[in-house]
Design a protein around this motif. Structure first.
Motif: not given
Length: 331
Positions: A64, A8, A105, A110, A6
């Motif tokens: 995310p 972001l 993520e 991040a 995932s």
């Protein structure tokens, strides 16, 4: 990049419609009015131009989400083919990940970029007054020495301490070499809490672009004379640097502080070079800069994706300086 991760979109990434930008900026970007500019406010990477559909897809990463899931949801909402969308989006998302706009993520990349110190804190005997600039790799504060002198305090952020150590060393050596000639005087340098830092005298003023805009608004000969005087001061400041074997390496209006009574000061020598030094950490530096202030040989190498970018040179810096002065005169 891992397709199952995932990703972001970092919180300091701003998406701006090209149509909302001033006309001269739109011309420089060579972008369509329907495109968008992605800028990471606290990053050092260059802004990215994407079309409207890609900007819409990228916005889905404000939370995310896996790349495939984002593409499927986007395709469902827009009625587009998921496979075609993924093929078109994948290389662009890859570039955004490499540039630090998108991060996996839970990764360190991040994490939000926040100041690590607060006004009133003590940093190796310097009293912090306020944050001036916050970037992914460094923090700049206005601070005060025990004897009351105001200084600009540049500190490497914890995760970037090792990487920035050479840049801060190089800047300190260059400022020592200049001894206040066209630049702030070095007040202190060192390592504190395992983070390299330097403190230089505080320059009170405005950047050259803003100051020149004021002068252009003065009608008649008076404004033109003052604008010419400003350009001559800037040219002489860089000539003085070059006479002392220093190349600034990051020429743009934001690195020129115009002090109303003390003339022009050149700031930020983290990417400068002292060409007479036998220490490669001081005589060589990686290239950075604002895109429309690249000299031709660097622009060609950068746009061509060259692995080895040419170092800043005296001739290249003269070319960029001429470009900068032209912009200050004409707007």
């Amino acid at each position: 990049m891992e397709i199952e991760e995932s990703f972001l979109l970092l919180g300091d990434v701003v998406s701006t419609p090209v149509a909302s930008l001033p006309e001269d900026e739109r011309r420089r970007l060579e972008a369509d009015d329907g495109d968008f500019v992605l800028t990471r406010v606290r990053g050092r990477g260059h802004s990215k131009v994407v079309d409207a559909r890609m900007a819409q897809l990228i916005e889905r990463f404000r939370e995310p989400v896996k790349i495939v899931a984002a593409v499927i949801a986007f395709s469902r909402d827009t009625g587009s083919d998921p496979e075609d969308t993924l093929v078109a989006a994948y290389p662009i998302l890859g570039r955004l990940i490499r540039a630090g706009f998108l991060a996996a993520e839970g990764s360190k990349e991040a994490e939000p970029v926040e100041e690590s110190l607060q006004p009133g804190d003590d940093w190796d005997g310097l009293a912090l007054i306020r944050i001036v600039q916050l970037l992914e790799d460094s923090e700049i504060y206005q601070a005060r020495t025990p004897d009351g002198q105001l200084v600009a305090l540049k500190i490497a952020r914890p995760r970037a301490a090792e990487r920035l150590a050479s840049a801060i060393l190089r800047e300190a050596v260059i400022l020592e070499r200049l001894e206040g000639t066209g630049a702030p005087r070095l007040v202190r340098k060192g390592i504190f809490c395992e983070r390299p830092y330097l403190a230089a005298e505080w320059c009170e003023g405005v950047n050259a672009a803003r100051f020149a805009a004021r002068l252009r608004s003065i009608p008649g000969k008076e404004g033109r004379r003052k604008l010419l005087d400003l350009c001559c001061e800037i040219a002489e400041a860089y000539a003085a640097l070059h006479r002392l074997s220093v190349i600034h390496g990051d020429v743009h209006p934001g690195n020129l502080v115009v002090e109303s009574e003390r003339g022009v000061k050149i700031i930020d020598f983290g990417y400068g070079r002292l060409t007479t030094s036998e220490d490669q950490r001081v005589s060589q530096a990686r290239r950075v800069g604002v895109g429309y202030f690249f000299e031709p040989e660097y622009a060609r190498a950068h746009s061509g994706g060259a692995r080895q970018l040419p170092m800043a040179s005296y001739a290249g810096e003269q070319h960029v300086l001429a470009h900068l002065l032209y912009r200050l005169v004409t707007g």
